[in-house]
Design a protein around this motif. Structure first.
Motif, PDB file in Angstrom:
ATOM      1  N   ILE A 227      13.146 -12.021   2.617  1.00 34.61           N
ATOM      2  CA  ILE A 227      13.027 -10.725   3.285  1.00 34.61           C
ATOM      3  C   ILE A 227      12.089 -10.877   4.477  1.00 34.61           C
ATOM      4  CG2 ILE A 227      12.383  -8.298   3.006  1.00 34.61           C
ATOM      5  CD1 ILE A 227      14.798  -9.178   1.287  1.00 34.61           C
ATOM      6  N   VAL A 228      12.502 -10.353   5.635  1.00 36.57           N
ATOM      7  CA  VAL A 228      11.691 -10.445   6.852  1.00 36.57           C
ATOM      8  C   VAL A 228      11.528  -9.065   7.473  1.00 36.57           C
ATOM      9  CG1 VAL A 228      12.457 -12.813   7.314  1.00 36.57           C
ATOM     10  CG2 VAL A 228      13.682 -10.897   8.351  1.00 36.57           C
ATOM     11  N   THR A 229      10.523  -8.943   8.345  1.00 38.41           N
ATOM     12  CA  THR A 229      10.354  -7.704   9.096  1.00 38.41           C
ATOM     13  C   THR A 229      11.437  -7.629  10.173  1.00 38.41           C
ATOM     14  OG1 THR A 229       8.784  -8.829  10.566  1.00 38.41           O
ATOM     15  CG2 THR A 229       7.860  -7.619   8.711  1.00 38.41           C
ATOM     16  N   LYS A 230      12.023  -6.450  10.351  1.00 36.79           N
ATOM     17  CA  LYS A 230      13.065  -6.294  11.354  1.00 36.79           C
ATOM     18  C   LYS A 230      12.522  -6.517  12.760  1.00 36.79           C
ATOM     19  CE  LYS A 230      16.637  -3.383   9.275  1.00 36.79           C
ATOM     20  NZ  LYS A 230      17.369  -2.087   9.377  1.00 36.79           N
ATOM     21  N   ASP A 231      11.281  -6.105  13.009  1.00 34.80           N
ATOM     22  CA  ASP A 231      10.710  -6.240  14.357  1.00 34.80           C
ATOM     23  C   ASP A 231       9.973  -7.564  14.550  1.00 34.80           C
ATOM     24  OD1 ASP A 231       8.369  -5.869  12.938  1.00 34.80           O
ATOM     25  OD2 ASP A 231       7.860  -3.943  13.861  1.00 34.80           O
ATOM     26  N   ARG A 232      10.052  -8.441  13.543  1.00 31.76           N
ATOM     27  CA  ARG A 232       9.441  -9.776  13.574  1.00 31.76           C
ATOM     28  C   ARG A 232       7.916  -9.724  13.628  1.00 31.76           C
ATOM     29  NH1 ARG A 232      12.757 -13.828  13.758  1.00 31.76           N
ATOM     30  NH2 ARG A 232      11.132 -15.277  14.489  1.00 31.76           N
ATOM     31  N   SER A 233       7.351  -8.595  13.238  1.00 29.81           N
ATOM     32  CA  SER A 233       5.897  -8.498  13.142  1.00 29.81           C
ATOM     33  C   SER A 233       5.414  -9.254  11.903  1.00 29.81           C
ATOM     34  CB  SER A 233       5.456  -7.036  13.071  1.00 29.81           C
ATOM     35  OG  SER A 233       5.975  -6.411  11.910  1.00 29.81           O
ATOM     36  N   LEU A 234       4.142  -9.613  11.901  1.00 30.77           N
ATOM     37  CA  LEU A 234       3.557 -10.315  10.764  1.00 30.77           C
ATOM     38  C   LEU A 234       3.528  -9.420   9.533  1.00 30.77           C
ATOM     39  CD1 LEU A 234       0.477 -12.101  12.382  1.00 30.77           C
ATOM     40  CD2 LEU A 234       2.647 -13.153  11.717  1.00 30.77           C
ATOM     41  N   SER A 235       3.654 -10.054   8.373  1.00 30.93           N
ATOM     42  CA  SER A 235       3.583  -9.341   7.100  1.00 30.93           C
ATOM     43  C   SER A 235       2.661 -10.098   6.155  1.00 30.93           C
ATOM     44  CB  SER A 235       4.982  -9.222   6.478  1.00 30.93           C
ATOM     45  OG  SER A 235       4.958  -8.413   5.315  1.00 30.93           O
ATOM     46  N   ALA A 236       1.980  -9.369   5.270  1.00 30.58           N
ATOM     47  CA  ALA A 236       1.086 -10.001   4.294  1.00 30.58           C
ATOM     48  C   ALA A 236       1.229  -9.316   2.942  1.00 30.58           C
ATOM     49  CB  ALA A 236      -0.369  -9.941   4.763  1.00 30.58           C
ATOM     50  N   GLN A 237       0.910 -10.054   1.899  1.00 31.46           N
ATOM     51  CA  GLN A 237       0.984  -9.537   0.534  1.00 31.46           C
ATOM     52  C   GLN A 237      -0.066 -10.231  -0.332  1.00 31.46           C
ATOM     53  OE1 GLN A 237       4.407 -10.730  -1.730  1.00 31.46           O
ATOM     54  NE2 GLN A 237       4.174  -9.125  -3.260  1.00 31.46           N
ATOM     55  N   TRP A 238      -0.661  -9.470  -1.223  1.00 26.84           N
ATOM     56  CA  TRP A 238      -1.513 -10.016  -2.284  1.00 26.84           C
ATOM     57  C   TRP A 238      -1.055  -9.388  -3.593  1.00 26.84           C
ATOM     58  CZ3 TRP A 238      -5.721 -13.417  -1.527  1.00 26.84           C
ATOM     59  CH2 TRP A 238      -6.097 -13.628  -0.198  1.00 26.84           C
ATOM     60  N   GLU A 239      -1.282 -10.112  -4.692  1.00 27.45           N
ATOM     61  CA  GLU A 239      -0.818  -9.588  -5.989  1.00 27.45           C
ATOM     62  C   GLU A 239      -1.740 -10.027  -7.117  1.00 27.45           C
ATOM     63  OE1 GLU A 239       3.149  -9.822  -8.893  1.00 27.45           O
ATOM     64  OE2 GLU A 239       2.915 -11.220  -7.212  1.00 27.45           O
ATOM     65  N   HIS A 240      -2.017  -9.077  -8.007  1.00 33.42           N
ATOM     66  CA  HIS A 240      -2.673  -9.371  -9.277  1.00 33.42           C
ATOM     67  C   HIS A 240      -1.893  -8.698 -10.407  1.00 33.42           C
ATOM     68  CE1 HIS A 240      -6.231 -11.699  -8.548  1.00 33.42           C
ATOM     69  NE2 HIS A 240      -6.798 -10.822  -7.741  1.00 33.42           N
ATOM     70  N   THR A 241      -2.004  -9.273 -11.595  1.00 37.27           N
ATOM     71  CA  THR A 241      -1.528  -8.628 -12.819  1.00 37.27           C
ATOM     72  C   THR A 241      -2.713  -7.925 -13.461  1.00 37.27           C
ATOM     73  OG1 THR A 241       0.213 -10.276 -13.182  1.00 37.27           O
ATOM     74  CG2 THR A 241      -0.505  -9.001 -15.093  1.00 37.27           C
ATOM     75  N   VAL A 242      -2.510  -6.669 -13.829  1.00 34.54           N
ATOM     76  CA  VAL A 242      -3.616  -5.810 -14.260  1.00 34.54           C
ATOM     77  C   VAL A 242      -3.291  -5.174 -15.618  1.00 34.54           C
ATOM     78  CG1 VAL A 242      -5.039  -3.809 -13.637  1.00 34.54           C
ATOM     79  CG2 VAL A 242      -4.131  -5.302 -11.838  1.00 34.54           C
ATOM     80  N   LEU A 243      -4.270  -5.178 -16.506  1.00 34.56           N
ATOM     81  CA  LEU A 243      -4.169  -4.512 -17.806  1.00 34.56           C
ATOM     82  C   LEU A 243      -4.869  -3.160 -17.736  1.00 34.56           C
ATOM     83  CD1 LEU A 243      -3.826  -4.463 -20.991  1.00 34.56           C
ATOM     84  CD2 LEU A 243      -6.063  -5.615 -21.061  1.00 34.56           C
ATOM     85  N   VAL A 244      -4.215  -2.131 -18.230  1.00 33.89           N
ATOM     86  CA  VAL A 244      -4.858  -0.822 -18.380  1.00 33.89           C
ATOM     87  C   VAL A 244      -5.647  -0.847 -19.681  1.00 33.89           C
ATOM     88  CG1 VAL A 244      -4.539   1.674 -18.471  1.00 33.89           C
ATOM     89  CG2 VAL A 244      -2.900   0.255 -17.188  1.00 33.89           C
ATOM     90  N   THR A 245      -6.948  -0.582 -19.597  1.00 28.85           N
ATOM     91  CA  THR A 245      -7.805  -0.578 -20.773  1.00 28.85           C
ATOM     92  C   THR A 245      -8.231   0.856 -21.095  1.00 28.85           C
ATOM     93  OG1 THR A 245      -9.928  -0.750 -19.609  1.00 28.85           O
ATOM     94  CG2 THR A 245      -8.711  -2.807 -19.977  1.00 28.85           C
ATOM     95  N   PRO A 246      -8.808   1.081 -22.268  1.00 28.25           N
ATOM     96  CA  PRO A 246      -9.263   2.445 -22.595  1.00 28.25           C
ATOM     97  C   PRO A 246     -10.309   2.982 -21.625  1.00 28.25           C
ATOM     98  CG  PRO A 246      -9.114   1.111 -24.582  1.00 28.25           C
ATOM     99  CD  PRO A 246      -8.926   0.179 -23.434  1.00 28.25           C
ATOM    100  N   THR A 247     -11.032   2.081 -20.954  1.00 24.76           N
ATOM    101  CA  THR A 247     -12.107   2.522 -20.062  1.00 24.76           C
ATOM    102  C   THR A 247     -11.843   2.235 -18.589  1.00 24.76           C
ATOM    103  OG1 THR A 247     -13.246   0.401 -20.398  1.00 24.76           O
ATOM    104  CG2 THR A 247     -13.859   2.235 -21.847  1.00 24.76           C
ATOM    105  N   GLY A 248     -10.698   1.644 -18.257  1.00 22.37           N
ATOM    106  CA  GLY A 248     -10.421   1.338 -16.857  1.00 22.37           C
ATOM    107  C   GLY A 248      -9.341   0.292 -16.707  1.00 22.37           C
ATOM    108  N   TYR A 249      -9.727  -0.880 -16.213  1.00 19.92           N
ATOM    109  CA  TYR A 249      -8.739  -1.930 -15.977  1.00 19.92           C
ATOM    110  C   TYR A 249      -9.376  -3.298 -16.177  1.00 19.92           C
ATOM    111  CZ  TYR A 249     -11.100  -2.505 -11.474  1.00 19.92           C
ATOM    112  OH  TYR A 249     -12.049  -2.718 -10.509  1.00 19.92           O
ATOM    113  N   GLU A 250      -8.508  -4.290 -16.377  1.00 24.07           N
ATOM    114  CA  GLU A 250      -8.906  -5.690 -16.426  1.00 24.07           C
ATOM    115  C   GLU A 250      -7.901  -6.469 -15.592  1.00 24.07           C
ATOM    116  OE1 GLU A 250      -9.114  -9.398 -19.628  1.00 24.07           O
ATOM    117  OE2 GLU A 250      -9.238  -7.335 -20.376  1.00 24.07           O
TER     118      GLU A 250
END
Length: 267
Positions: A227-250
């Motif tokens: 997948i690319v940007t139609k206008d050829r502009s730069l794109s960036a992505q970051w990703e984490h896997t996150v657990l929902v905890t009783p008090t927030g997140y991990e």
């Protein structure tokens, strides 16, 4: 498909898979430099996953409905490529930015994470995009808690990104994850607070915003994946896997050499 909630055994399995995904990115980070090809990174990743971690690459031969099997162990998306870039024999060059997206399967559980890498000296605009996208991901992560809404995550990411002149890709989103690579719910990176599904302890999701320096419009290349940007502009992505905890997140995909957590996310 319904949302799955992990019990203590499932959470333990997800912690291991998440840690391995982070450690795989730590290992690959040592090799991302001018002159290396993304095919070489793919071979390094596959070898490390199978031989060192005793795990399996989820992307390799992954074939959702309507797609040919994905041919590589990792995704490598360079510059204007938004996601799902297929490794090849073209060397990385100074000034490139590249997203490396990995998913490790260990004992049936999936750990999914991606990072942006800057190859040599990059432009100020590229560095800014990578930095702001990282912060946008964390702006979404800190919304995670039992009883919050998926819309809270999307709203936090969208308002931050658009407030800095970036656009949010709408066609791809985060997702539930566990025994399956992609589970319910979809985790949109835009939206309104207080909308969509409520988060509940035991849910495991990915938060993985894709932000463009230009317009948000994207298109698919002829390989059926990239997948690319139609206008050829730069794109960036970051990703984490996150657990929902009783008090927030991990955050399950943190590792020894993960980039520093932003100050606002430390509590």
């Amino acid at each position: 498909m319904t949302i799955t909630y992990k019990d203590s055994e499932g959470i333990a399995g997800m912690r291991v898979a998440g840690r391995l995904a982070g450690e795989l990115l730590d290992y690959l980070a040592l090799h991302v430099k001018p002159g290396i090809t993304t095919n070489e990174l793919d071979r390094l990743a596959d070898d490390y996953t199978t031989r060192v971690q005793g795990a399996i690459s989820a992307p390799l031969n992954y074939a959702p409905s309507g797609h040919n099997p994905y041919p590589k162990a990792i995704c490598t998306s360079i510059n204007q490529q938004v996601c799902h870039g297929i490794p090849n024999d073209k060397p990385l060059k100074k000034g490139d930015i590249v997203n490396v997206d990995v998913t490790v399967i260990k004992d049936g559980w999936h750990g999914d994470s991606s990072r942006m890498f800057m190859v040599g000296e990059v432009s100020v605009a590229a560095r800014r995009l990578c930095s702001l996208t990282y912060e946008a991901m964390w702006r979404g992560i800190v919304q995670v808690r039992d009883g919050a809404y998926l819309g809270d995550i999307g709203h936090a990411i969208q308002t931050f990104a658009e407030g800095h002149g970036l656009s949010v890709v709408r066609e791809f989103c985060g997702h539930g994850i566990g025994r399956d690579f992609h589970e319910e719910p979809q985790v949109l990176h835009y939206g309104k607070p207080g909308t969509l599904d409520r988060l509940k302890a035991g849910m495991t999701i990915t938060i993985e915003p894709m932000l463009n320096a230009g317009r948000r419009d994207v298109k698919e290349l002829g390989d059926g994946w990239t997948i690319v940007t139609k206008d050829r502009s730069l794109s960036a992505q970051w990703e984490h896997t996150v657990l929902v905890t009783p008090t927030g997140y991990e955050v399950l995909t943190l590792s020894a050499n993960s980039p520093p957590i932003p100050a606002f996310a430390k509590s």
